[in-house]
Each structure stands twice: as C-alpha cells, then as structure tokens.
Design a protein around this motif. Structure first.
Motif, PDB file in Angstrom:
ATOM      1  N   ILE A  13      -1.921  -6.376  -3.814  1.00  0.00           N
ATOM      2  CA  ILE A  13      -0.484  -6.502  -3.614  1.00  0.00           C
ATOM      3  C   ILE A  13       0.245  -5.511  -4.515  1.00  0.00           C
ATOM      4  CG2 ILE A  13       1.472  -8.100  -3.696  1.00  0.00           C
ATOM      5  CD1 ILE A  13      -0.636 -10.379  -3.527  1.00  0.00           C
ATOM      6  N   SER A  14       1.224  -4.805  -3.960  1.00  0.00           N
ATOM      7  CA  SER A  14       2.000  -3.826  -4.719  1.00  0.00           C
ATOM      8  C   SER A  14       3.120  -4.521  -5.480  1.00  0.00           C
ATOM      9  CB  SER A  14       2.578  -2.778  -3.765  1.00  0.00           C
ATOM     10  OG  SER A  14       3.592  -3.348  -2.957  1.00  0.00           O
ATOM     11  N   PRO A  15       3.783  -3.829  -6.414  1.00  0.00           N
ATOM     12  CA  PRO A  15       4.857  -4.456  -7.206  1.00  0.00           C
ATOM     13  C   PRO A  15       6.061  -4.925  -6.401  1.00  0.00           C
ATOM     14  CG  PRO A  15       4.031  -2.511  -8.328  1.00  0.00           C
ATOM     15  CD  PRO A  15       3.415  -2.505  -6.966  1.00  0.00           C
ATOM     16  N   ASP A  16       6.188  -4.494  -5.165  1.00  0.00           N
ATOM     17  CA  ASP A  16       7.297  -4.993  -4.343  1.00  0.00           C
ATOM     18  C   ASP A  16       6.871  -6.152  -3.444  1.00  0.00           C
ATOM     19  OD1 ASP A  16       5.741  -3.711  -2.476  1.00  0.00           O
ATOM     20  OD2 ASP A  16       7.291  -2.300  -1.819  1.00  0.00           O
ATOM     21  N   GLY A  17       5.664  -6.684  -3.667  1.00  0.00           N
ATOM     22  CA  GLY A  17       5.188  -7.832  -2.910  1.00  0.00           C
ATOM     23  C   GLY A  17       4.491  -7.492  -1.616  1.00  0.00           C
ATOM     24  N   GLU A  18       4.344  -6.199  -1.311  1.00  0.00           N
ATOM     25  CA  GLU A  18       3.683  -5.800  -0.068  1.00  0.00           C
ATOM     26  C   GLU A  18       2.176  -5.964  -0.198  1.00  0.00           C
ATOM     27  OE1 GLU A  18       3.019  -1.870   2.804  1.00  0.00           O
ATOM     28  OE2 GLU A  18       4.257  -1.749   1.005  1.00  0.00           O
ATOM     29  N   VAL A  19       1.546  -6.542   0.823  1.00  0.00           N
ATOM     30  CA  VAL A  19       0.096  -6.688   0.856  1.00  0.00           C
ATOM     31  C   VAL A  19      -0.491  -5.410   1.453  1.00  0.00           C
ATOM     32  CG1 VAL A  19      -1.847  -8.069   1.690  1.00  0.00           C
ATOM     33  CG2 VAL A  19       0.339  -9.175   1.171  1.00  0.00           C
ATOM     34  N   VAL A  20      -1.110  -4.588   0.601  1.00  0.00           N
ATOM     35  CA  VAL A  20      -1.612  -3.293   1.058  1.00  0.00           C
ATOM     36  C   VAL A  20      -3.034  -3.390   1.585  1.00  0.00           C
ATOM     37  CG1 VAL A  20      -0.106  -2.047  -0.520  1.00  0.00           C
ATOM     38  CG2 VAL A  20      -2.410  -2.639  -1.257  1.00  0.00           C
ATOM     39  N   ALA A  21      -3.745  -4.461   1.254  1.00  0.00           N
ATOM     40  CA  ALA A  21      -5.093  -4.674   1.777  1.00  0.00           C
ATOM     41  C   ALA A  21      -5.401  -6.155   1.721  1.00  0.00           C
ATOM     42  CB  ALA A  21      -6.129  -3.898   0.957  1.00  0.00           C
ATOM     43  N   THR A  22      -6.090  -6.670   2.729  1.00  0.00           N
ATOM     44  CA  THR A  22      -6.449  -8.085   2.750  1.00  0.00           C
ATOM     45  C   THR A  22      -7.734  -8.278   3.540  1.00  0.00           C
ATOM     46  OG1 THR A  22      -5.616 -10.318   3.171  1.00  0.00           O
ATOM     47  CG2 THR A  22      -5.157  -8.657   4.842  1.00  0.00           C
ATOM     48  N   ALA A  23      -8.396  -9.389   3.286  1.00  0.00           N
ATOM     49  CA  ALA A  23      -9.640  -9.728   3.977  1.00  0.00           C
ATOM     50  C   ALA A  23      -9.426 -10.992   4.801  1.00  0.00           C
ATOM     51  CB  ALA A  23     -10.763  -9.945   2.968  1.00  0.00           C
ATOM     52  N   GLY A  63       6.442  -6.742 -11.837  1.00  0.00           N
ATOM     53  CA  GLY A  63       6.566  -5.306 -11.645  1.00  0.00           C
ATOM     54  C   GLY A  63       5.230  -4.595 -11.680  1.00  0.00           C
ATOM     55  N   ARG A  64       4.151  -5.334 -11.462  1.00  0.00           N
ATOM     56  CA  ARG A  64       2.796  -4.787 -11.562  1.00  0.00           C
ATOM     57  C   ARG A  64       2.024  -4.961 -10.272  1.00  0.00           C
ATOM     58  NH1 ARG A  64       4.391  -6.120 -16.549  1.00  0.00           N
ATOM     59  NH2 ARG A  64       3.467  -5.055 -18.339  1.00  0.00           N
ATOM     60  N   TRP A  65       0.993  -4.139 -10.109  1.00  0.00           N
ATOM     61  CA  TRP A  65       0.043  -4.342  -9.033  1.00  0.00           C
ATOM     62  C   TRP A  65      -0.769  -5.593  -9.330  1.00  0.00           C
ATOM     63  CZ3 TRP A  65      -0.948  -1.389  -4.563  1.00  0.00           C
ATOM     64  CH2 TRP A  65      -0.140  -0.248  -4.419  1.00  0.00           C
ATOM     65  N   LEU A  66      -1.201  -6.261  -8.257  1.00  0.00           N
ATOM     66  CA  LEU A  66      -1.921  -7.516  -8.415  1.00  0.00           C
ATOM     67  C   LEU A  66      -3.074  -7.565  -7.419  1.00  0.00           C
ATOM     68  CD1 LEU A  66      -0.262 -10.975  -8.951  1.00  0.00           C
ATOM     69  CD2 LEU A  66      -2.329 -10.741  -7.584  1.00  0.00           C
ATOM     70  N   ALA A  67      -4.258  -7.894  -7.924  1.00  0.00           N
ATOM     71  CA  ALA A  67      -5.450  -8.021  -7.075  1.00  0.00           C
ATOM     72  C   ALA A  67      -5.868  -9.482  -7.030  1.00  0.00           C
ATOM     73  CB  ALA A  67      -6.587  -7.170  -7.624  1.00  0.00           C
ATOM     74  N   VAL A  68      -6.113  -9.984  -5.817  1.00  0.00           N
ATOM     75  CA  VAL A  68      -6.525 -11.370  -5.614  1.00  0.00           C
ATOM     76  C   VAL A  68      -7.948 -11.388  -5.075  1.00  0.00           C
ATOM     77  CG1 VAL A  68      -5.960 -13.571  -4.535  1.00  0.00           C
ATOM     78  CG2 VAL A  68      -4.162 -11.895  -4.954  1.00  0.00           C
ATOM     79  N   ALA A  69      -8.852 -12.065  -5.782  1.00  0.00           N
ATOM     80  CA  ALA A  69     -10.220 -12.235  -5.311  1.00  0.00           C
ATOM     81  C   ALA A  69     -10.455 -13.707  -5.009  1.00  0.00           C
ATOM     82  CB  ALA A  69     -11.215 -11.740  -6.359  1.00  0.00           C
ATOM     83  N   SER A  70     -10.813 -14.019  -3.769  1.00  0.00           N
ATOM     84  CA  SER A  70     -11.095 -15.393  -3.358  1.00  0.00           C
ATOM     85  C   SER A  70     -12.504 -15.459  -2.781  1.00  0.00           C
ATOM     86  CB  SER A  70     -10.082 -15.857  -2.308  1.00  0.00           C
ATOM     87  OG  SER A  70     -10.382 -17.157  -1.854  1.00  0.00           O
ATOM     88  N   THR A  71     -13.126 -16.625  -2.890  1.00  0.00           N
ATOM     89  CA  THR A  71     -14.492 -16.756  -2.393  1.00  0.00           C
ATOM     90  C   THR A  71     -14.577 -16.493  -0.892  1.00  0.00           C
ATOM     91  OG1 THR A  71     -14.041 -19.137  -2.272  1.00  0.00           O
ATOM     92  CG2 THR A  71     -15.339 -18.344  -4.151  1.00  0.00           C
ATOM     93  N   ASN A  72     -13.599 -17.027  -0.134  1.00  0.00           N
ATOM     94  CA  ASN A  72     -13.618 -16.774   1.312  1.00  0.00           C
ATOM     95  C   ASN A  72     -12.216 -16.728   1.919  1.00  0.00           C
ATOM     96  OD1 ASN A  72     -13.178 -19.500   0.995  1.00  0.00           O
ATOM     97  ND2 ASN A  72     -14.718 -20.171   2.473  1.00  0.00           N
ATOM     98  N   GLY A  73     -11.208 -16.378   1.112  1.00  0.00           N
ATOM     99  CA  GLY A  73      -9.856 -16.142   1.606  1.00  0.00           C
ATOM    100  C   GLY A  73      -8.820 -16.943   0.822  1.00  0.00           C
ATOM    101  N   LEU A  74      -7.621 -16.387   0.664  1.00  0.00           N
ATOM    102  CA  LEU A  74      -7.213 -15.052   1.047  1.00  0.00           C
ATOM    103  C   LEU A  74      -7.374 -14.105  -0.134  1.00  0.00           C
ATOM    104  CD1 LEU A  74      -3.856 -15.853   2.904  1.00  0.00           C
ATOM    105  CD2 LEU A  74      -5.894 -14.936   3.950  1.00  0.00           C
ATOM    106  N   SER A  75      -8.111 -13.018   0.074  1.00  0.00           N
ATOM    107  CA  SER A  75      -8.211 -11.961  -0.916  1.00  0.00           C
ATOM    108  C   SER A  75      -7.264 -10.839  -0.516  1.00  0.00           C
ATOM    109  CB  SER A  75      -9.641 -11.429  -0.999  1.00  0.00           C
ATOM    110  OG  SER A  75     -10.546 -12.428  -1.413  1.00  0.00           O
ATOM    111  N   GLY A  76      -6.838 -10.048  -1.508  1.00  0.00           N
ATOM    112  CA  GLY A  76      -5.940  -8.963  -1.175  1.00  0.00           C
ATOM    113  C   GLY A  76      -5.524  -8.153  -2.379  1.00  0.00           C
TER     114      GLY A  76
END
Length: 521
Positions: A437-447, A422-435
C-alpha cells in the motif's frame, strides 16, 4: 420511548453500514445524528435504553463475523460489552446538550468514548472507530494532519451539526447549522489537494509472501508444519523467479503472523525449513512465529531471520486478544471449577504482550511492525514511527476470519494507517489479504484469498512524522479532559437552576412528541 429506541437501533445499523462489507461512509453523519436525536430531551437515566439499543445494533451487525469464526457466544458477549459503552455515553450526551455550542462537546465525548473502549476492559477493542470507515472518502487524507482520534472528531462533529440542523427553530438557524457542516467538510477535505508528504531517504525492494494455509484454510493449527512448509516453498519459488530474472531481487522478505505456528526455536523441522528458505532467497526474512514463553505462556512475534547471523531482533504483539489469545482471570475460572469453559481448552497458554517501541532493523531498513489486531491501536505504531521507522509492516494471519468480512475491515484500517503515517506499508497474511500500500492508501499489489503468492515491489523509505502521528495520544487526552470539564459544567449549571438552555419546545425530537412521553422520560 419506543420511537426513540427504534431511531437508536436504526442509527446503529446505519453506522454499521458505513463499514465493510457495505462501506457506505456517507451514512456516518446520519448515524451519529440519529444517536443524538434519540437521547435528546430525555433524563440522563432514561437515555441509557436508546444508547444501549444503538450500541447493540451497531456491534451485533459490525462484528457479525465472530459468529462464523469464533462462535455465537463470543459474538453476543463482545457486542453486549462494546454496546454498553454507547449506553454509558448517552447520559453524558444528555448533560452536554445543555451547554452552548453543544455539537463540539458531544463530538469530543464520542471520541473520548472510542478511546476508552480501545483501552478497556482487558486489551480493549478498537473496531468501529468512526475514522476507520473513512478510507475511501475525501476526508481520508486529513488523518495525516489530525490522527485517528482527530478524524473521528470531525466525523462525529458533522453528525452533531446535522442533528443541530434538525432541531433548530427557523430556517436561519437550520441554515447556519447546515452551513457549518458543509464548511467543516470542505475544510477537512483540503488535504485531498494538499496531502502531507514526508521526505524520502531512499528505496527498498520488499517481497511479501503469502504461503497459504493447509486444509480448509481457516485453521493455522490444522497442520502447523505444513503451514511453514507452504511459506518455505513460496519463498524458494520467489528465489527461482529472481534467479531467472523474472522479478527483482528483494532487499527483505515479509512472512505473515503464524507462518510458524510452532516455536521455530523448539521445532527442528520448522527451524530447518526457515533456514532453507532464508538461504534460498539470500536476504533477511521477517518471520511470524509463536514462541514459547514458559509452560503457561506464549509470544506472538515477528523475528528478523538473517541468512548469515540467523534469528535476531524481535517484535512481540502488543495487544493480544482477550478470550482469543489469552483468558482474563484464568485463575478464577479454574478455581471455580469451570472445566467446561471451552476457551480453556482452545487456549491452554496465555499470550504475553510485548512493549517494543523501536522499529526493527531489517536489511538496514527501520521497520515498524504490527501484528494483526495491533493495526487498530495507535500506541505501538506511533511509538515506532517516532523512533525513526521508514517503512510499515503488518504481519497477520486472518485464517480464522478468512471467510468473513473481518478481513476487509482490517484491510481498510491498514490502508488508513498508511495514509496516517505517510509511509509505504506491506501486509503479509497467511492466505489473504496480502498487499503493498502506498502512502495515499492505494493498493499497488495484492494477492487473492486462499492462494499462494509472492509480491515484489519497490517502495520509498520515508523520514519524519505527519502531524497526526507527531501529536500522538494528546488529541485523545484533550477530548477526554474536555468531556469531563463539560460534564462538570453541565451538572453544576443544572443544579443551580439554570435548567435547559433550550426550552421544552426545543427539547422534543419532533413536534409530534407527546407530553406523556416527556413526562414518562
């Protein structure tokens, strides 16, 4: 038996197709049903073969990415090891099929098996849990209510009910089984319209930095200093965009796992680069670093690096990967003189596991951290949320897997964790996939993969626990205990001469099964 083995193998391939890269989750119930039908009516010992066929087919296809990332031997060994769990499950299913309401017992046993292989041997392997394939289905929101194990149980039960409909005699009984499956699916879909919402305690602006990996992009050790410099430059570029008013000033910055592939406390060059980046952006940076743990050990850590006070709180990876980050039984291997064991050269030091259960404090935000494969395990994530985490973060490298489907599989698990927490989640990757994600699983930003980027998003900070997280490990324990109880009852019933509740005519996969096959089984 050949027909049963073929059915088991095809069902294992169907289950693999439910995950990335195909991601056809509607195949999940059919795969589970095929497994049940393949072993139904056999003696417990005879069920081992189709069970093994299912497990091998599933994992050989599901983790094919190991061939291109680690090697063929690792792919074969891990597939064989994980496939053995489905072989061992088959005799248990045979026993549980003797019980009234057997779909419930068998579904519980399936989830108990998932829980066991997530813990053993060594670090365990969470990949392939049924719930991890459900992120883009109407059932995904149910994970906030049920947890990962609970959602796997629902999916396994759907498959068992399909199998029950196939073997049921008469239209009425088949209609009851199918009706139960439809009713279960409808009830489990209710959270799609009534999702669990946590209270919001505030907002924070988060920046996710993906610096890129030098060279081909699949080896963080190719140029570790250059790898850190890439993230320094990306952070300085972000600072320039902030100064120019192109993006909002972040409150905290997330760097990926292995963004410092050399110890930032031992390497002057790496340390100075981090200090330069943190000074440029002027806010705390959660750095991902390999840190010395003595001459024979190393830690994989997330380190809070403050612009004023320097390095502070740390999170150490809880689940290092066996034969990928440490060598189980290294002393035995060395004592046997197996100097040619390739992994000894690739992994000269064993990674130590962390046990932190409290969130990190980064710029006043309580952050639950997970490093790479940690995202597949429940324990660390649940513990940090119970301790008050307001935001979820995943630091991952993925460089070794960047040209494989592992990246997409892990990202799907990550999205599901956002829904579960039920929380926002930020993913940091060295070269993918970064993004982000909102609490409903929607990817609001990605690289994009293999590129350099800095994602800046305002996220809500959440308080409280979803029911799935609140229950923690208890559903898994309940399924394990119920399975043991069911096996005990099933064995005692059989020994007392009660035999099969369903007569021989119901013990066949189909009316065409020969008497000779039943006798040989």
């Amino acid at each position: 038996m050949p027909g049963r083995l073929l059915l088991a193998v095809l069902s294992g391939l169907l289950l693999s197709s439910a995950f990335e890269p195909l991601a056809w989750p509607l195949l999940l119930p059919l795969a589970v049903a095929g497994y049940v039908l393949a072993v139904r009516g056999l003696r417990a010992r005879a069920a081992l073969l189709p069970g093994a066929g299912f497990g091998l087919a599933f994992f050989l296809a599901h983790i094919w990415w190991l061939v291109d990332s680690i090697g063929t031997v690792a792919w074969l060994l891990l597939s064989g090891l994980e496939g053995a769990f489905y072989a061992a499950l088959a005799p248990a299913v045979v026993v549980l099929l003797r019980l009234p309401f057997w779909p419930l017992w068998v579904a519980a046993a399936w989830v108990a098996g998932e829980g066991l292989r997530t813990e053993f041997p060594w670090s365990g392997m969470p990949w392939g849990r049924l719930s991890f394939a459900a992120v883009d289905t109407p059932l995904a929101p149910a994970i906030a209510y049920l947890g990962s194990a609970g959602l796997s149980f629902v999916l396994a039960l759907l498959g068992c009910l399909v199998a029950a409909a196939v073997v049921a005699e008469g239209l009425r009984r088949r209609a009851v089984a199918l009706g139960a499956a439809v009713a279960l699916a409808l009830v489990a879909s209710v959270p799609t319209w009534l999702p669990w919402r946590l209270s919001t305690s505030g907002t924070s602006t988060v920046a996710v930095v993906q610096g890129g990996v030098p060279g081909a992009g699949n080896d963080v050790l190719f140029d570790p200093v250059g790898l850190t410099e890439n993230h320094v430059l990306a952070t300085e570029g972000l600072a320039g965009d902030v100064a120019a008013g192109r993006v909002q000033q972040p409150d905290l910055v997330i760097w990926p796992e292995n963004s410092t592939a050399r110890d930032p406390f031992a390497s002057v060059e790496v340390n100075e680069g981090i200090e330069r980046a943190v000074a440029a952006i002027g806010v705390p940076v959660l750095v991902g670093g390999l840190v010395d743990g003595g001459p024979d050990h190393v830690y994989n850590q997330g380190i809070v690096w403050d612009p004023e006070t320097g390095p502070g709180e740390r999170y150490s990876k809880r689940h290092p990967v066996a034969f990928g980050e440490y060598i189980p039984g290294r002393g035995v291997v060395e004592a046997l003189g197996l100097e040619d064991f390739s992994q000894l050269a690739r992994i000269p030091r064993d990674m130590l596991a962390g046990d932190r259960s409290e969130p990190l404090e980064v710029a006043g935000v309580a952050v639950a951290d997970a490093i790479c494969f940690d995202i597949g395990f429940d324990d660390g994530l649940y513990a940090q949320q119970r301790a008050g985490a307001e935001l979820m973060v995943v630091q991952t490298s993925n460089a070794s897997y960047i040209f494989t489907d592992q990246v997409d599989q892990q990202f799907a698990i990550t999205r599901l964790r956002a829904i579960e927490s039920g929380r926002w989640l930020a993913v940091a990757s060295t070269n993918g996939l970064s993004g982000v994600i909102s609490p409903d699983g929607e990817v609001v930003a990605t690289a994009e993969r293999l590129g350099s980027a800095a994602l800046v998003e305002q996220v809500e900070l959440k308080q409280g626990l979803t029911p799935g997280v609140w229950m923690g490990a208890w559903p898994s324990r309940l399924f394990a205990v119920s399975t043991l109880l069911g096996l005990l009852v099933g064995v005692l019933t059989y020994r007392r001469g009660a035999g099969w509740p369903e007569r021989a005519s119901r013990g066949r996969v189909s009316s065409s099964t020969s008497a000779g096959e039943r006798q040989s089984a």
